[in-house]
Motif scaffolding. Structure first.
Motif, PDB file in Angstrom:
ATOM      1  N   THR A   1      31.844  -6.942 -20.251  1.00  0.00           N
ATOM      2  CA  THR A   1      32.086  -5.908 -19.245  1.00  0.00           C
ATOM      3  C   THR A   1      30.836  -5.043 -19.104  1.00  0.00           C
ATOM      4  N   ASP A   2      30.887  -4.133 -18.138  1.00  0.00           N
ATOM      5  CA  ASP A   2      29.726  -3.264 -17.889  1.00  0.00           C
ATOM      6  C   ASP A   2      29.455  -2.327 -19.064  1.00  0.00           C
ATOM      7  N   ASP A   3      30.489  -1.978 -19.831  1.00  0.00           N
ATOM      8  CA  ASP A   3      30.330  -1.017 -20.924  1.00  0.00           C
ATOM      9  C   ASP A   3      30.145  -1.695 -22.283  1.00  0.00           C
ATOM     10  N   ALA A   4      29.944  -3.009 -22.290  1.00  0.00           N
ATOM     11  CA  ALA A   4      29.857  -3.737 -23.560  1.00  0.00           C
ATOM     12  C   ALA A   4      28.540  -3.451 -24.274  1.00  0.00           C
ATOM     13  N   TYR A   5      28.617  -3.326 -25.598  1.00  0.00           N
ATOM     14  CA  TYR A   5      27.424  -3.220 -26.443  1.00  0.00           C
ATOM     15  C   TYR A   5      27.037  -4.647 -26.841  1.00  0.00           C
ATOM     16  N   THR A   6      26.052  -5.205 -26.147  1.00  0.00           N
ATOM     17  CA  THR A   6      25.715  -6.622 -26.282  1.00  0.00           C
ATOM     18  C   THR A   6      24.660  -6.895 -27.345  1.00  0.00           C
ATOM     19  N   HIS A   7      24.074  -5.872 -27.910  1.00  0.00           N
ATOM     20  CA  HIS A   7      23.013  -6.086 -28.893  1.00  0.00           C
ATOM     21  C   HIS A   7      23.556  -6.746 -30.164  1.00  0.00           C
ATOM     22  N   ARG A   8      24.785  -6.398 -30.551  1.00  0.00           N
ATOM     23  CA  ARG A   8      25.356  -6.931 -31.790  1.00  0.00           C
ATOM     24  C   ARG A   8      26.865  -7.095 -31.621  1.00  0.00           C
ATOM     25  N   LEU A   9      27.374  -8.273 -31.969  1.00  0.00           N
ATOM     26  CA  LEU A   9      28.804  -8.546 -31.968  1.00  0.00           C
ATOM     27  C   LEU A   9      29.305  -8.588 -33.410  1.00  0.00           C
ATOM     28  N   GLN A  10      30.563  -8.223 -33.597  1.00  0.00           N
ATOM     29  CA  GLN A  10      31.136  -8.198 -34.941  1.00  0.00           C
ATOM     30  C   GLN A  10      32.018  -9.436 -35.131  1.00  0.00           C
ATOM     31  N   LEU A  11      31.697 -10.224 -36.149  1.00  0.00           N
ATOM     32  CA  LEU A  11      32.428 -11.459 -36.432  1.00  0.00           C
ATOM     33  C   LEU A  11      33.153 -11.328 -37.762  1.00  0.00           C
ATOM     34  N   TYR A  12      34.490 -11.534 -37.736  1.00  0.00           N
ATOM     35  CA  TYR A  12      35.312 -11.511 -38.941  1.00  0.00           C
ATOM     36  C   TYR A  12      35.811 -12.934 -39.181  1.00  0.00           C
ATOM     37  N   ARG A  13      35.505 -13.464 -40.362  1.00  0.00           N
ATOM     38  CA  ARG A  13      35.788 -14.883 -40.648  1.00  0.00           C
ATOM     39  C   ARG A  13      36.662 -15.008 -41.890  1.00  0.00           C
ATOM     40  N   LYS A  14      37.624 -15.940 -41.806  1.00  0.00           N
ATOM     41  CA  LYS A  14      38.478 -16.247 -42.949  1.00  0.00           C
ATOM     42  C   LYS A  14      37.841 -17.390 -43.738  1.00  0.00           C
ATOM     43  N   THR A  15      37.627 -17.159 -45.023  1.00  0.00           N
ATOM     44  CA  THR A  15      36.934 -18.152 -45.858  1.00  0.00           C
ATOM     45  C   THR A  15      37.900 -19.049 -46.624  1.00  0.00           C
ATOM     46  N   GLY A  16      39.191 -18.798 -46.533  1.00  0.00           N
ATOM     47  CA  GLY A  16      40.149 -19.537 -47.351  1.00  0.00           C
ATOM     48  C   GLY A  16      40.534 -18.784 -48.602  1.00  0.00           C
ATOM     49  N   ARG A  17      39.704 -17.855 -48.987  1.00  0.00           N
ATOM     50  CA  ARG A  17      39.995 -17.004 -50.137  1.00  0.00           C
ATOM     51  C   ARG A  17      40.109 -15.552 -49.719  1.00  0.00           C
ATOM     52  N   ASP A  18      39.188 -15.109 -48.874  1.00  0.00           N
ATOM     53  CA  ASP A  18      39.204 -13.739 -48.383  1.00  0.00           C
ATOM     54  C   ASP A  18      38.578 -13.732 -46.995  1.00  0.00           C
ATOM     55  N   ARG A  19      38.120 -12.580 -46.571  1.00  0.00           N
ATOM     56  CA  ARG A  19      37.520 -12.456 -45.247  1.00  0.00           C
ATOM     57  C   ARG A  19      36.049 -12.100 -45.370  1.00  0.00           C
ATOM     58  N   LEU A  20      35.284 -12.544 -44.413  1.00  0.00           N
ATOM     59  CA  LEU A  20      33.836 -12.334 -44.405  1.00  0.00           C
ATOM     60  C   LEU A  20      33.450 -11.657 -43.099  1.00  0.00           C
ATOM     61  N   PHE A  21      32.570 -10.668 -43.184  1.00  0.00           N
ATOM     62  CA  PHE A  21      32.077  -9.991 -41.987  1.00  0.00           C
ATOM     63  C   PHE A  21      30.648 -10.423 -41.714  1.00  0.00           C
ATOM     64  N   LYS A  22      30.336 -10.634 -40.421  1.00  0.00           N
ATOM     65  CA  LYS A  22      29.003 -11.107 -40.077  1.00  0.00           C
ATOM     66  C   LYS A  22      28.564 -10.423 -38.787  1.00  0.00           C
ATOM     67  N   ASP A  23      27.314  -9.924 -38.773  1.00  0.00           N
ATOM     68  CA  ASP A  23      26.710  -9.397 -37.554  1.00  0.00           C
ATOM     69  C   ASP A  23      26.131 -10.550 -36.756  1.00  0.00           C
ATOM     70  N   VAL A  24      26.478 -10.614 -35.476  1.00  0.00           N
ATOM     71  CA  VAL A  24      25.921 -11.655 -34.605  1.00  0.00           C
ATOM     72  C   VAL A  24      25.089 -10.959 -33.546  1.00  0.00           C
ATOM     73  N   LEU A  25      23.767 -11.078 -33.673  1.00  0.00           N
ATOM     74  CA  LEU A  25      22.871 -10.457 -32.710  1.00  0.00           C
ATOM     75  C   LEU A  25      22.888 -11.257 -31.408  1.00  0.00           C
ATOM     76  N   ASN A  26      22.478 -10.589 -30.340  1.00  0.00           N
ATOM     77  CA  ASN A  26      22.518 -11.222 -29.026  1.00  0.00           C
ATOM     78  C   ASN A  26      21.700 -12.500 -28.982  1.00  0.00           C
ATOM     79  N   LYS A  27      20.573 -12.521 -29.680  1.00  0.00           N
ATOM     80  CA  LYS A  27      19.698 -13.703 -29.665  1.00  0.00           C
ATOM     81  C   LYS A  27      20.294 -14.867 -30.452  1.00  0.00           C
TER      82      LYS A  27
END
Length: 798
Positions: free
Chosen positions: A343-369
């Motif tokens: 959308t027009d108001d989106a912060y596109t520089h970095r997206l937040q990714l939450y991943r299930k590892t089978g044991r717990d959850r993992l957080f990952k920064d996904v940069l635009n590039k």
């Protein structure tokens, strides 16, 4: 031949098409009431396939001789079947059942979506009432359409020879053309079958093959057969569905409700003749609009919906947030594409990714590039944040400039240049001081003062920074708003703006001039003390000036006119001898009734009656009443409200007059006496004729009006009204006389002295105030207390 078959379909109905040799059909002999619900359903299906509306079929039936009663009944039966009604538990033969299975198309399954997550992308695609993918009965069929048992071939020959054929492909895939014989077209495309039929028609219509033919032939597909397909796997309602032979995979999926919450939209297999014909990706159609994905079906096809591959949740500032399915090796960038982009108001520089590892959850920064390089795993959640409300290159200037507002912070921008961009300073700008409000690195605010004159003249300057707010005030903003006020006998007393050089005549002129009651020889001006005078503690509050102003506000001697200063108060006094005209009214038994203007402040009742020609011979002076106008001020109203809040039992009248208790008889006998009062503006005098009755009201058994008898005591009138009531308060009886005055009962020891009764008066017997009786509990408590006292007394040892 075609017309007869069509009439058979409409009036003998589809189950009788088995006997296609029937030649004579009498629509008037059709009894609609004997038709079963299944037969009505067949009729509706046949009308839809031929593109005929209900109204068109009714018109044709009426033209063929069907009675109006049967037509009305047919309309009713069709409406009942369409609404889901009709007869239940009907029985038909095995041949009928076979025919119904072949021609009655399946309806969409009834589904309950209350527990389905509607965020799944594609879910609404197969559950949309406006999108069924059902082929139109009137649309042209593709030349690649595969013919089979049940299809109808229409052959029209025209020119030198004329003939029409309406042929059905039988179970063996053949059509039988008279004089030619059977032709096998089952399994051929419409294009190839047309060529084969044309080659056979040449045998009896040889002119079709000549170089300059005079005979022509048109080969078309008439009624399309129905086919059965199986929809299995992860769909809401798996099963076998009867659909049109021109239907596609999406049409069958629509009838089955589409993939269920565990089904895949990316891997839908079409199995034909035991082999995998194709793998469909619904996203290719939804995202790219690729209609080649939607493959036409054939008899016996199997649609297998696999379990979903990888499911990803996308939330935040995306055009289509929801739950999406990802194929192997697809990336975050692909998911963003499926979600319609940012959308027009989106912060596109970095997206937040939450991943299930089978044991717990993992957080990952996904940069635009890295959007195209970060692969997706099952159960991932992606969140797109919102940009902050922060401008990185803005400065703002407000106040006494021609174009205040926001400006771009360019490299090396100084305050002097910013003022020029704002089209410079206004003439009323305060040149001594301006303020810059600056946001420091820790977000605290800093105030920076500057000399406006030095900046404009180039003697000093200030470098601008992001989010600087510059305020240059007007000289009028830095001092109290200056006004003057005028009160008293003036047209528009009010507060007015002060102008330099303003005189007292100017203010009077602006206020509309003098009233007729104004004194131009006694005008006061009150002026505030100066700053120097106010710095010392004295008893003085203001300076007072007295003067005289020409009534016509002439401009002579303007230099000597009194000049006003800010916040002056001007008072215009009233002429000492000025009086507003006073009008009184006299009505009733006088010679000249009407309104009269008072000639002086000391005019009395007797004086007015003399001017009115005196009273008539029928005048009853004892009953004359004088009323006076009452004006209730706003202060009195507020005071009454305060008193009512303190004591709710108080009562105030809303009448705008009051009765003046005077005796007109004494006023005329003794002019200038106490009863001969001075009159005021608005007074009214009413002189009635003699009244011969006395009214008895209040707590008497029979309130009436009785004849007046001179000397008759008050109690006698009450007995004429039936005597006192049970709740009468005898000691408070009073008499209201015709002139508005009243007299109450007096008491001497055990004797009551009732007031005198005159003609036209009213005897009022008030009621005793109501008292709530004591409840039984109170009497019990009192008895208990008395018993306790008695016990105590009995125990006292005398």
């Amino acid at each position: 031949m075609r017309e007869k078959l069509f009439l058979l379909a409409i009036f003998i109905l589809l189950p009788l098409l088995r006997d296609i040799k029937a030649q004579n059909v009498d629509p008037s002999a059709v009894n609609v009431s004997t038709l079963s619900t299944s037969e009505i359903q067949q009729l509706i299906s046949e009308m839809n396939k031929r593109g005929m509306s209900e109204s068109e079929a009714i018109v044709l039936a009426r033209a063929r001789g069907m009675s109006e009663s049967q037509i009305s009944l047919l309309k009713q039966r069709i409406a009942e079947v369409k609404m889901g009604g009709g007869q239940a538990n009907e029985v038909y033969s095995s041949d009928d059942a076979m025919y119904l299975n072949e021609d009655v198309l399946s309806a969409k399954a009834e589904l309950d979506f209350t527990k389905v997550d509607s965020r799944i992308f594609g879910f609404s695609f197969f559950n949309n009432e406006n999108l069924s993918f059902e082929p139109s009965v009137n649309s042209a069929v593709s030349p690649s359409y595969m013919l089979g048992s049940g299809d109808e071939i229409s052959i029209d020959v025209w020119g030198a020879s004329q003939q029409s054929y309406l042929l059905m492909v039988d179970r063996n895939g053949n059509i039988n053309i008279p004089n030619i014989g059977p032709i096998s077209i089952g399994g051929l495309t419409l294009e190839n079958a047309s060529q084969k039929i044309r080659s056979k028609l040449v045998l009896i219509y040889r002119d079709l093959a000549s170089q300059t033919p005079r005979t022509f032939a048109s080969i078309n597909l008439g009624q399309i057969r129905s086919i059965k397909v199986n929809v299995i796997g992860e769909v809401f309602v798996p099963g076998t569905y009867t659909i049109s032979g021109a239907s596609t995979v999406f049409n069958a999926l629509y009838l089955a409700g589409g993939p269920n919450p565990s089904g895949s939209f990316r891997e839908i297999k079409l199995i034909r003749d035991g082999k995998e014909k194709a793998i469909l990706d619904v996203y290719d159609y939804l995202i790219n609009g690729n209609s080649n994905v939607n493959i036409n079906l054939r008899e016996g096809d199997v649609i297998l919906v696999s379990p979903y591959l990888n499911r990803v949740v996308l939330e935040g500032e995306l055009k289509r947030a929801g739950i999406f399915e990802a194929k192997q090796d697809e990336t975050v960038g692909d998911m963003v594409l499926y979600a319609g982009g940012f959308t027009d108001d989106a912060y596109t520089h970095r997206l937040q990714l939450y991943r299930k590892t089978g044991r717990d959850r993992l957080f990952k920064d996904v940069l635009n590039k890295d959007l195209g390089n970060t692969k997706i795993s099952n159960g991932d959640s992606i969140f797109v944040g919102k940009i902050i409300e922060r401008l990185q290159n803005r400065v703002t200037i407000n106040g006494a400039v021609y174009r205040p507002g926001d400006y771009e912070l360019t490299q090396g921008l100084n305050l002097s240049e910013l003022i020029k961009r704002a089209d410079g300073l206004r003439e009323d700008a305060s040149m001594e001081r301006g303020i810059i409000t600056r946001v420091k690195d820790d977000f605290s605010l800093q105030s920076i003062a500057f000399n406006v004159s030095d900046v404009v003249n180039g003697n000093s300057d200030v470098a601008m920074k992001r989010e600087d707010v510059i305020r240059i005030s007007s000289i009028h903003d830095l001092r109290e708003y200056r006004t003057v006020q005028i009160y008293g006998e003036i047209q528009r007393p009010d507060k007015y703006d002060f102008k330099e050089g303003m005189t007292i005549e100017d203010l009077i002129f602006e206020a509309g001039g003098f009233l007729e009651s104004a004194s131009d020889a006694y005008i006061e001006v009150a002026r505030k003390l100066t700053v120097d005078e106010g710095s010392e503690v004295t008893d003085n509050m203001v300076h007072v000036f007295k003067m005289k102003v020409p009534r016509n506000l002439e401009l002579e001697n303007t230099e000597a006119s009194f000049k006003l200063q800010p916040f002056d108060f001007v008072f215009i006094r009233e002429l000492p001898g000025y009086e507003e005209s006073a009008v009184v009214k006299i009505t009733g038994e006088v010679a000249y009734a009407g309104e009269y203007a008072l000639s002086s402040k000391t005019e009395r009742i007797s004086d007015l009656l003399e001017r009115a020609g005196g009273i008539t011979k029928d005048a009853y002076t004892e009953g004359a009443m004088v009323t006076r106008r009452v004006k209730i001020s706003e202060k009195q109203k507020r005071l009454r409200l305060e008193l009512l809040e303190r004591d709710s039992t108080l009562e105030f009248t809303d009448l705008d007059f009051e009765v003046v208790g005077v005796s007109l008889t004494k006023a005329l006998q003794y002019p200038g006496s106490r009863d001969d009062v001075f009159l005021k503006d608005g007074d009214e005098i009413y002189i009635p004729r003699e009244i011969q009755t006395v009214k008895i009201s209040g707590e008497v058994l029979n309130p009436i009006s009785s004849n007046f008898i001179k000397g008759k005591p008050l109690k006698s009138y009450i007995w004429e009204g039936g005597g006192f009531g049970l709740s009468a308060k005898r000691g408070k009886v009073y008499v209201v006389y015709p002139n508005g005055s009243a007299s109450g009962t007096k008491r001497f020891f055990f004797f009551r002295n009732y007031p005198k009764v005159t003609a036209g008066s009213e005897i009022v017997v008030p009621a005793k105030p109501y008292k709530d009786p004591l409840p039984a509990s109170a009497w019990i408590a009192m008895a208990s207390a008395m018993a306790s006292v008695a016990v105590v007394i009995s125990n006292i040892n005398f």
